[in-house]
Design an enzyme around this catalytic site. Structure first.
Site, PDB file in Angstrom:
ATOM      1  N   GLY A  41      45.792  90.034  67.405  1.00 17.79           N
ATOM      2  CA  GLY A  41      47.216  89.926  67.743  1.00 17.79           C
ATOM      3  C   GLY A  41      47.403  88.631  68.494  1.00 17.79           C
ATOM      4  N   HIS A 100      36.520  87.163  63.914  1.00 14.92           N
ATOM      5  CA  HIS A 100      37.213  87.805  62.790  1.00 14.92           C
ATOM      6  C   HIS A 100      36.239  88.054  61.631  1.00 14.92           C
ATOM      7  CE1 HIS A 100      41.363  87.664  64.197  1.00 14.92           C
ATOM      8  NE2 HIS A 100      41.028  86.536  64.793  1.00 14.92           N
ATOM      9  N   GLU A 102      36.738  89.705  59.063  1.00 16.77           N
ATOM     10  CA  GLU A 102      37.456  89.875  57.782  1.00 16.77           C
ATOM     11  C   GLU A 102      37.661  88.565  57.034  1.00 16.77           C
ATOM     12  OE1 GLU A 102      38.631  90.126  60.780  1.00 16.77           O
ATOM     13  OE2 GLU A 102      40.701  89.449  60.970  1.00 16.77           O
ATOM     14  N   ASP A 127      53.032  95.072  38.179  1.00 15.70           N
ATOM     15  CA  ASP A 127      53.196  96.357  38.868  1.00 15.70           C
ATOM     16  C   ASP A 127      53.880  97.403  37.994  1.00 15.70           C
ATOM     17  OD1 ASP A 127      52.145  94.870  40.884  1.00 15.70           O
ATOM     18  OD2 ASP A 127      54.026  94.616  41.968  1.00 15.70           O
ATOM     19  N   LYS A 154      47.593  94.475  45.439  1.00 15.92           N
ATOM     20  CA  LYS A 154      47.729  93.849  44.110  1.00 15.92           C
ATOM     21  C   LYS A 154      46.404  93.809  43.339  1.00 15.92           C
ATOM     22  CE  LYS A 154      50.945  91.514  41.819  1.00 15.92           C
ATOM     23  NZ  LYS A 154      52.347  91.940  41.808  1.00 15.92           N
ATOM     24  N   CYS A 203      39.039  90.775  67.852  1.00 15.54           N
ATOM     25  CA  CYS A 203      39.764  89.727  68.582  1.00 15.54           C
ATOM     26  C   CYS A 203      40.658  90.341  69.674  1.00 15.54           C
ATOM     27  CB  CYS A 203      40.552  88.861  67.610  1.00 15.54           C
ATOM     28  SG  CYS A 203      41.052  87.315  68.376  1.00 15.54           S
ATOM     29  N   TYR A 204      41.991  90.305  69.531  1.00 11.67           N
ATOM     30  CA  TYR A 204      42.843  90.942  70.544  1.00 11.67           C
ATOM     31  C   TYR A 204      42.439  92.403  70.716  1.00 11.67           C
ATOM     32  CZ  TYR A 204      46.960  93.002  72.757  1.00 11.67           C
ATOM     33  OH  TYR A 204      47.786  93.689  73.602  1.00 11.67           O
TER      34      TYR A 204
END
Ligand code: XMP
Length: 514
Positions: A58, A172, A174, A230, A370, A85-86
């Protein structure tokens, strides 16, 4: 829809920029993840039976009064938590550790050293590179926690309380810049949370088809098909579930790419059992757009007219049973930032006229990202051409013809775009491009062809690379490819005598020209 029980991880959103990425990374490990805002009540979280919780990053400092916090009870639920992180600082703060401001912020790729045996770092070398982006750091870990990794400037790059399954990393994992980030996340899921990995697309199809059958029963269901990924995949799933009880309404406003309407019709009628209703209305659209040159007015007319035709057709022959739409997960995620109750509106979620009543709305892809939608599409046997289709704006070629839209201009642009697509496909660079298309700027220039003067259309080529379409760079298409495209456009497409390449990034340009 009947709720299918599978392992679930909660990504608790504190407003970081990578939150969707965290959920996608978890799902890449075959574990379902959902994102909820930081003000989700704890009872709701408890009731969901999550296998683990991830606190996201954040932009704030935990000592800011306005920064998002959470009740420390969440750490006592017996559910493993990973703070990022945050989220890492927040965990320290919630357990009375100490967070301070760094003398200098750490930003970018940083070496860390693993300092202690940890389930989180299983298979990770002692020294490895991670992506850091922080100004605050944990200056004293809470009681019961130990430091498991550190960098030169950050004494606590990771900490944990193994007996309570509480883990936190200042970096991070990710993002791809964290060399072993994937391993660390996987370790959290499998070593700490004890996940088995039941989120696989084969199961998804099977379970969704079963629950769609249960929900729809012997009623009818109608879906608006745009030819985009989609709605196509939603159609495939619904057809597999209820076959000819499904009606797909496909409005061809004549602003699609060359032969695209026929391709969509052929694909769906040959591949799936369904009732396919196509409405061809190019002439009506062109007459509504006659003389209109203002971009917003054009968009407006195309949008309004589209829904008029669409709902008109539904009123005529399909207004019963359920209404389905291809909403996907990012369309409905509530953001941790700002007003957490506002759900982003999106073109996939349409407004229904008051006089039309269905028994309910069905959104079979509402939990998918997606890339997962594409995986499902491939498994359903939908052609790669549709499944990997680049984004195509709702107003179609209408936003790529500058000035007044006429039948002649649509034809020129369709032909030009087809040549461009053919050359890009042959060149092998297609996978590197996020989106590419031709534009007809309504500019005529002087040229020479044989011994004759020409005064004809200019075609612009637009091609971009981007991760999220919020920002984009113009693609460095090799000159040889551009040369072939230019040659063919001038030789093969009537009324084209000049070609330019758009070298504007976004910002300041947008991807589309209107
Ligand atoms: P811009 O031009 O805003 O485009 O930089 C970003 C992405 O969005 C697509 N786009 C649209 N998609 N309806 C859509 O469904 C629209 O009105 C629309 N306008 C732009 C564009 O093609 C690009 O992928």
């Amino acid at each position: 829809m009947a709720d299918i029980q599978h392992e679930k991880i909660l990504v608790l959103d504190f407003g970081g920029q990578y939150n969707q990425l965290i959920a996608r990374r978890v799902r890449d490990n075959s574990v379902y993840a959902e994102i909820k805002p930081f003000d989700t009540p704890i009872e709701e979280i408890r009731a969901q039976g999550y296998k683990g919780i991830i606190f996201t990053g954040g932009p704030n400092s935990v000592y800011d009064e306005s920064s998002p916090h959470y009740s420390p009870e969440i750490l006592d639920m017996g559910v493993p938590v990973l703070g990022i992180c945050y989220g890492c600082q927040l965990m320290a703060y919630m357990r009375q550790g100490e967070v301070s401001s760094c003398e200098k912020s750490e930003y970018g790729k940083i070496d860390i050293d693993v300092k202690a045996e940890s389930k989180l770092f299983k298979g990770v070398p002692e020294r490895n590179v991670v992506w850091m982006s922080h100004t605050d750091y944990i200056s004293r870990v809470p009681k019961g926690f130990k430091v498991t990794a550190a960098s030169a400037d950050c004494p606590c790059a990771a900490m944990e309380n193994e007996s309570e399954s509480l883990y936190a990393v200042q970096f991070h994992p990710e993002v791809t810049h964290s060399e072993y980030g994937k391993v660390i996340l996987r370790n959290f899921l499998y070593e700490v949370c004890g996940c088995k990995g039941d989120w696989v697309m084969d199961n998804f199809i099977e379970n969704t088809v079963a629950s769609l059958r249960e929900q729809i029963g012997d009623k009818k269901v109608v879906l608006g098909l745009s030819g985009g990924v989609d709605s196509s995949v939603a159609a495939g799933l619904l057809s597999r579930a209820v076959g000819s009880q499904l009606t797909c309404v496909f409005v061809d406003q004549g602003l699609m790419r060359k032969d695209e309407g026929d391709f969509v019709e052929k694909t769906f009628t040959s591949l799936f059992d369904m009732r396919f209703v196509r409405v061809n209305c190019q002439q009506e659209f062109i007459s509504k757009l006659a003389g209109v040159t203002d971009p917003e007015q054009k968009r407006n007319i195309i949008g309004t007219e589209f829904y008029k035709v669409f709902w008109g057709k539904i009123r005529e022959e399909a207004a019963e049973g359920f209404f389905a739409q291809g909403t996907i997960y990012p369309d409905r995620i509530e953001s941790g930032k700002g007003d957490a109750a506002t759900i982003k509106t999106h073109h996939n979620q349409v407004r229904m006229p008051k006089d039309i009543h269905f028994d309910g709305v069905i959104e079979p892809l509402a939990d998918l990202f997606k890339d997962e939608v594409r995986k499902v599409g491939e498994k359903l046997g939908i052609p790669k051409e549709l499944v990997w289709r680049q984004p195509f704006p709702g107003p179609g070629l209408g936003v790529r013809i500058i000035g007044e839209i006429t039948e002649e201009k649509i034809k020129i642009l369709q032909e030009a775009d087809a040549v461009l697509r053919d050359e890009i496909a042959k060149s092998g660079i297609e996978p590197e491009l996020s989106q590419f298309f031709a534009v007809l700027p309504d500019v005529r220039t002087v040229g020479v062809m044989g011994d004759h003067r020409t005064y004809d259309h200019l075609v612009a080529i637009r091609a971009v690379t981007t991760d999220d379409f919020m920002t984009a760079d113009w693609a460095r298409i090799p000159y040889e490819v551009l040369a072939r495209v230019s040659n063919r456009l001038c030789n093969e497409v009537d009324h084209v005598n000049r070609v330019v390449y758009d070298i504007t990034s976004k910002p300041p340009g947008t991807v589309e020209w209107e």
